[in-house]
Design a protein around this motif. Structure first.
Motif, PDB file in Angstrom:
ATOM      1  N   ARG A   5      -2.056 -12.630  -3.654  1.00 62.14           N
ATOM      2  CA  ARG A   5      -2.508 -11.239  -3.586  1.00 62.14           C
ATOM      3  C   ARG A   5      -1.381 -10.278  -3.941  1.00 62.14           C
ATOM      4  NH1 ARG A   5      -4.131 -10.474   2.376  1.00 62.14           N
ATOM      5  NH2 ARG A   5      -2.264 -11.785   2.597  1.00 62.14           N
ATOM      6  N   PHE A   6      -0.145 -10.742  -3.871  1.00 63.09           N
ATOM      7  CA  PHE A   6       0.980  -9.838  -3.997  1.00 63.09           C
ATOM      8  C   PHE A   6       1.871 -10.222  -5.165  1.00 63.09           C
ATOM      9  CE2 PHE A   6      -0.144 -10.113   0.555  1.00 63.09           C
ATOM     10  CZ  PHE A   6      -0.595  -8.811   0.724  1.00 63.09           C
ATOM     11  N   ASP A 116       5.942  -5.645  -2.533  1.00 63.28           N
ATOM     12  CA  ASP A 116       4.647  -5.131  -2.079  1.00 63.28           C
ATOM     13  C   ASP A 116       4.128  -5.902  -0.869  1.00 63.28           C
ATOM     14  OD1 ASP A 116       4.117  -7.434  -3.477  1.00 63.28           O
ATOM     15  OD2 ASP A 116       2.482  -6.608  -4.670  1.00 63.28           O
ATOM     16  N   ALA A 117       4.967  -6.790  -0.325  1.00 67.93           N
ATOM     17  CA  ALA A 117       4.614  -7.500   0.907  1.00 67.93           C
ATOM     18  C   ALA A 117       5.891  -8.056   1.527  1.00 67.93           C
ATOM     19  CB  ALA A 117       3.623  -8.624   0.635  1.00 67.93           C
ATOM     20  N   TRP A 118       5.846  -8.237   2.845  1.00 62.71           N
ATOM     21  CA  TRP A 118       6.946  -8.864   3.582  1.00 62.71           C
ATOM     22  C   TRP A 118       6.393 -10.080   4.305  1.00 62.71           C
ATOM     23  CZ3 TRP A 118      11.631  -6.146   5.973  1.00 62.71           C
ATOM     24  CH2 TRP A 118      12.172  -5.213   5.074  1.00 62.71           C
ATOM     25  N   GLU A 119       7.224 -11.101   4.369  1.00 62.17           N
ATOM     26  CA  GLU A 119       6.802 -12.349   4.989  1.00 62.17           C
ATOM     27  C   GLU A 119       7.555 -12.566   6.299  1.00 62.17           C
ATOM     28  OE1 GLU A 119       5.749 -16.484   2.940  1.00 62.17           O
ATOM     29  OE2 GLU A 119       7.915 -16.152   3.075  1.00 62.17           O
ATOM     30  N   THR A 120       6.824 -13.003   7.326  1.00 63.76           N
ATOM     31  CA  THR A 120       7.425 -13.440   8.582  1.00 63.76           C
ATOM     32  C   THR A 120       6.751 -14.748   8.975  1.00 63.76           C
ATOM     33  OG1 THR A 120       5.917 -12.551  10.268  1.00 63.76           O
ATOM     34  CG2 THR A 120       7.440 -10.984   9.237  1.00 63.76           C
ATOM     35  N   GLY A 123       2.990 -14.555   9.269  1.00 62.65           N
ATOM     36  CA  GLY A 123       2.142 -14.283   8.119  1.00 62.65           C
ATOM     37  C   GLY A 123       2.742 -13.236   7.196  1.00 62.65           C
ATOM     38  N   THR A 124       1.981 -12.912   6.170  1.00 59.95           N
ATOM     39  CA  THR A 124       2.423 -11.949   5.160  1.00 59.95           C
ATOM     40  C   THR A 124       1.826 -10.575   5.467  1.00 59.95           C
ATOM     41  OG1 THR A 124       2.508 -13.712   3.510  1.00 59.95           O
ATOM     42  CG2 THR A 124       2.521 -11.457   2.688  1.00 59.95           C
ATOM     43  N   VAL A 125       2.666  -9.559   5.395  1.00 59.00           N
ATOM     44  CA  VAL A 125       2.263  -8.199   5.733  1.00 59.00           C
ATOM     45  C   VAL A 125       2.290  -7.346   4.474  1.00 59.00           C
ATOM     46  CG1 VAL A 125       2.744  -6.187   7.177  1.00 59.00           C
ATOM     47  CG2 VAL A 125       3.252  -8.485   8.031  1.00 59.00           C
ATOM     48  N   ARG A 126       1.233  -6.625   4.245  1.00 60.24           N
ATOM     49  CA  ARG A 126       1.122  -5.770   3.067  1.00 60.24           C
ATOM     50  C   ARG A 126       1.990  -4.526   3.222  1.00 60.24           C
ATOM     51  NH1 ARG A 126      -2.047  -1.331   1.744  1.00 60.24           N
ATOM     52  NH2 ARG A 126      -3.099  -1.435   3.792  1.00 60.24           N
ATOM     53  N   VAL A 127       2.643  -4.130   2.130  1.00 63.60           N
ATOM     54  CA  VAL A 127       3.358  -2.857   2.070  1.00 63.60           C
ATOM     55  C   VAL A 127       2.417  -1.810   1.518  1.00 63.60           C
ATOM     56  CG1 VAL A 127       5.264  -1.598   0.985  1.00 63.60           C
ATOM     57  CG2 VAL A 127       5.623  -3.939   1.807  1.00 63.60           C
ATOM     58  N   ASP A 128       2.372  -0.660   2.130  1.00 58.44           N
ATOM     59  CA  ASP A 128       1.544   0.446   1.638  1.00 58.44           C
ATOM     60  C   ASP A 128       2.276   1.091   0.466  1.00 58.44           C
ATOM     61  OD1 ASP A 128       0.037   2.704   1.165  1.00 58.44           O
ATOM     62  OD2 ASP A 128      -0.272   3.166   3.288  1.00 58.44           O
ATOM     63  N   VAL A 129       2.100   0.500  -0.714  1.00 53.62           N
ATOM     64  CA  VAL A 129       2.837   0.963  -1.888  1.00 53.62           C
ATOM     65  C   VAL A 129       2.361   2.346  -2.340  1.00 53.62           C
ATOM     66  CG1 VAL A 129       3.415  -1.361  -2.668  1.00 53.62           C
ATOM     67  CG2 VAL A 129       1.271  -0.318  -3.405  1.00 53.62           C
ATOM     68  N   ASP A 168      -3.602  -7.199   9.964  1.00 52.30           N
ATOM     69  CA  ASP A 168      -3.964  -6.370   8.810  1.00 52.30           C
ATOM     70  C   ASP A 168      -3.162  -5.079   8.719  1.00 52.30           C
ATOM     71  OD1 ASP A 168      -5.918  -8.201   8.015  1.00 52.30           O
ATOM     72  OD2 ASP A 168      -7.432  -7.282   9.323  1.00 52.30           O
ATOM     73  N   VAL A 169      -2.271  -4.840   9.650  1.00 48.03           N
ATOM     74  CA  VAL A 169      -1.486  -3.612   9.591  1.00 48.03           C
ATOM     75  C   VAL A 169      -0.584  -3.637   8.360  1.00 48.03           C
ATOM     76  CG1 VAL A 169       0.438  -4.502  10.989  1.00 48.03           C
ATOM     77  CG2 VAL A 169      -0.045  -2.046  10.936  1.00 48.03           C
ATOM     78  N   ALA A 170      -0.477  -2.516   7.696  1.00 52.64           N
ATOM     79  CA  ALA A 170       0.420  -2.374   6.554  1.00 52.64           C
ATOM     80  C   ALA A 170       1.715  -1.719   7.027  1.00 52.64           C
ATOM     81  CB  ALA A 170      -0.220  -1.534   5.461  1.00 52.64           C
ATOM     82  N   ILE A 171       2.782  -1.928   6.266  1.00 54.45           N
ATOM     83  CA  ILE A 171       4.074  -1.366   6.642  1.00 54.45           C
ATOM     84  C   ILE A 171       4.652  -0.552   5.490  1.00 54.45           C
ATOM     85  CG2 ILE A 171       4.582  -3.193   8.299  1.00 54.45           C
ATOM     86  CD1 ILE A 171       6.489  -4.414   6.210  1.00 54.45           C
ATOM     87  N   VAL A 172       5.529   0.361   5.846  1.00 54.65           N
ATOM     88  CA  VAL A 172       6.371   1.074   4.878  1.00 54.65           C
ATOM     89  C   VAL A 172       7.802   0.852   5.338  1.00 54.65           C
ATOM     90  CG1 VAL A 172       6.976   3.281   3.839  1.00 54.65           C
ATOM     91  CG2 VAL A 172       4.591   2.791   4.409  1.00 54.65           C
TER      92      VAL A 172
END
Length: 637
Positions: A5-6, A116-120, A123-129, A168-172
């Motif tokens: 997806r990223f 556009d994503a960070w991994e921990t 799981g993988t977290v979406r970046v709010d690009v 599903d939370v996105a991060i900046v």
């Protein structure tokens, strides 16, 4: 195999070091730390909502938090205090803006990455690009991938956010390097958003001082943050740049550019809660002494006697729907939403610890745990929650103060001798003379039938401290002084102030008589020297350098019929009246009459005292929302 997806996923850099690399172990560790925080804060299991957080006009979770970023085994429980509160936003909050400092690759400004994503491990977290791009286009961000590659300050916050806000939370994710408070604040304003957005500021406090020193430094920093007294220096908090940006938002406002001032610490039209006095920390005493165990200090936070501390809130208010800039007072134009009423940002200190505390956190109002080794070098941690609320002036806060704040400390502090929030407060207080300097001695009309009251009290204070320090002095002992002057057995309340080379060295006193005057003065002479939590204890070598001042307080009298600020200011007698104010729900403070020497104007006097109590310095009232009592003192030196 990567997540298709990223386009570009930033891999976990410190998993297995700062926190477990195994998903199950990481999940269990965070859950244990959140359970600890919920238990300490009195929250229901699995929810960040406090039982009293039912104010529909405000949010039931913080808008922003300040949390530490060390290894979870050291700072996780302190961070969990804030994250336990954020959990109430699950299902509504969809974006977390995380701003941390740079430990490895320095930058100038506030930097995003191209990932556009960070991994921990969770799981993988979406970046709010889209949000990043908008702030970038507005000139609030720069792009710098190297500063993010191995940086841990932002990364360690992501698993907590996944746990409390959902997968599903996105991060900046942002790194703030060398930047002014205004620059970081403008980046936060560009991303502030509404209910869908929370702000996470990542910062530890002091680094690698002996614990007895580190606690003192941290207590002063905590006090300055509580008082919105910025900019904080990076040698006091490694995340100083992000913290300063959040404080700038509180002072300037969250909606766009506010005011015309150019001062990095706030526009020229703004007054901080301490009435916009310039920051001069080098000459200001530490407001919390770590080995006394008071987990806060400085300025508006309130330094109390050694027995008791308190929770702290600092509040900034503005009308909703206002497109104007900042008021000339302490309020900031925060939020431009529609509707009527008032929007407030309220900063609440939650708790603190060090890496030497074994995960045990001292909540606001609690003593720190005993130090295992005062000389062990440690890192300091603290957490805050910033609440964004709406309501009317004078309405009680209902969204989440788990402990009522006591009077705050700037010039001298005192606990209110009355029941607040159902809990009986004590009357002992620590404090300082006006603006941290000694005041000239004065002899108010004594009215005492005994001559030489001042000389007797000063000799008693000096002798009491000498005996405590084991110093032999010529003349009678404390017991002999008291025996020679029977009037010392009469009830009395006093403050004892110590100065050394013209600078404050300690001040502790009582607002109301709870023991004999002789016992009160002797006790406070020792307390001012060794129990004022803003200073290290006085040593025997300093004794010859000390100057003593003893203030004997009259009984506080209610100012009957004074129901407005204007009436209060007109009724005060400059140079004579000490003043105690209270809002009836926990915010209270006092100034000794000596403070008039520095604040001779009644409006400024009241404004500073309001700020000291954690209330806006420009607050006005008409219907008795603030009660006042006055008293006089006989001061001798």
């Amino acid at each position: 195999m990567g997540d298709e997806r990223f386009r570009s996923i930033r891999p976990a850099a410190v998993a297995g070091a700062f926190y477990p690399g195994d998903a199950a172990r990481l999940d269990a560790m965070i859950e244990d730390q959140l359970a600890y925080a919920r238990r300490r804060l009195g929250l229901g299991a699995g929810s960040g909502a406090r039982s009293d957080s039912s104010d529909e006009a405000g949010r039931r979770w913080p808008k922003a938090v300040i949390v530490p970023h060390a290894g979870y085994v050291y700072s996780g429980t302190t961070a969990a205090l804030a994250y336990a509160l954020l959990a109430a936003g699950r299902g509504t909050v969809s974006r977390a803006v995380i701003v941390g400092p740079t430990h490895r690759v320095p930058v100038r400004g506030v930097a995003m990455s191209t990932a556009d994503a960070w991994e921990t491990p969770l799981g993988t977290v979406r970046v709010d690009v889209d949000a990043e791009r908008s702030a970038l286009d507005a000139g609030r961000l720069i792009v710098n991938d190297p500063t993010h590659a191995r940086e841990h300050a932002v990364e360690v916050q992501v698993p907590f956010l996944q746990k409390v806000l959902g997968p599903d939370v996105a991060i900046v994710p942002l790194n703030a390097g060398d930047a002014t408070p205004r620059e970081v604040g403008d980046a936060l304003r560009a991303l502030w958003g509404g209910l869908e957005t929370v702000i996470v500021i990542s910062s530890d406090l002091s680094h690698y001082h002996p614990e007895r020193v580190g606690r003192t430094i941290d207590d002063e920093t905590i006090g300055r943050v509580n008082a919105l007294d910025y900019p904080i220096s990076p040698d006091r908090a490694c995340g100083a740049y992000p913290i300063n940006g959040l404080l700038d938002v509180m002072v300037r406002g969250a909606e766009g550019d506010r005011g015309e001032g150019t001062d990095d610490a706030g526009p020229s039209t703004v007054q901080r809660p301490d009435n916009a006095r310039p920051s001069s920390r080098a000459s200001r005493p530490s407001a919390g002494r770590g080995d006394m165990g008071v987990c806060e200090g400085g300025d508006n936070v309130g330094t109390l006697g050694p027995q008791r501390a308190h929770a702290v809130t600092t509040e900034i208010k503005s009308p909703m729907g206002s497109g104007s800039g900042l008021d000339a007072g302490a309020g900031s134009g925060i939020g431009a939403g529609s509707g009527s009423g008032e929007r407030r940002l309220r900063l609440e200190f939650l708790g603190c610890s060090t890496s030497g505390d074994g995960g045990e956190v001292a909540l606001a109002g609690e003593e720190r745990p005993a130090m295992a080794d005062p000389y062990d070098r440690v890192v300091g941690y603290a957490s805050w929650a910033l609440w964004e609320e709406t309501g009317k002036v004078g309405e009680p806060e209902r969204d989440g103060q788990y402990a009522e704040p006591e009077p705050s400390d700037e010039l001298e502090s005192a606990e209110e001798p009355e029941s607040v929030g159902g809990a009986e407060t004590t009357e002992k207080a620590a404090g300082a003379t006006a603006l941290g300097a000694a005041v000239p001695g004065r002899e108010h009309e004594c009215g005492h039938e005994h001559e030489h009251e001042g000389s007797v009290l000063l000799r008693l204070a000096r002798t009491a401290l000498a005996e405590h320090l084991g110093i032999d002095v010529d003349g009678p002992s404390v017991a002999e002084i008291r025996a020679a002057h029977p009037w010392l057995d009469e009830p009395g309340a006093s403050f004892v102030t110590l100065t050394e080379n013209g600078r404050l060295r300690g001040c502790i006193g009582s607002l109301r008589a709870s023991q004999s005057l002789g016992a009160d003065v002797a006790e406070h002479a020792v307390d001012a020297a060794v129990h004022d939590p803003r200073f290290y204890p006085v040593g025997p070598g300093e004794y010859p350098l000390l100057r003593f001042e003893v203030s004997v307080l009259g009984e506080p009298e209610p100012m009957v019929g004074v129901r407005s600020r204007d009436a209060l200011e007109r009724a005060l007698k400059p140079g004579v009246d000490g003043l105690i104010i209270s809002d009836g729900v926990g915010r209270a403070a006092t100034f000794l009459p000596q403070v008039w020497d520095e604040l001779p104007d009644p409006h400024e006097f009241v404004g500073h005292l309001l700020a000291k109590a954690g209330l806006p310095a420009n607050m006005d009232w008409r219907n008795g929302e603030i009660t006042a009592r006055r008293y006089t003192v006989r001061a001798y030196r």
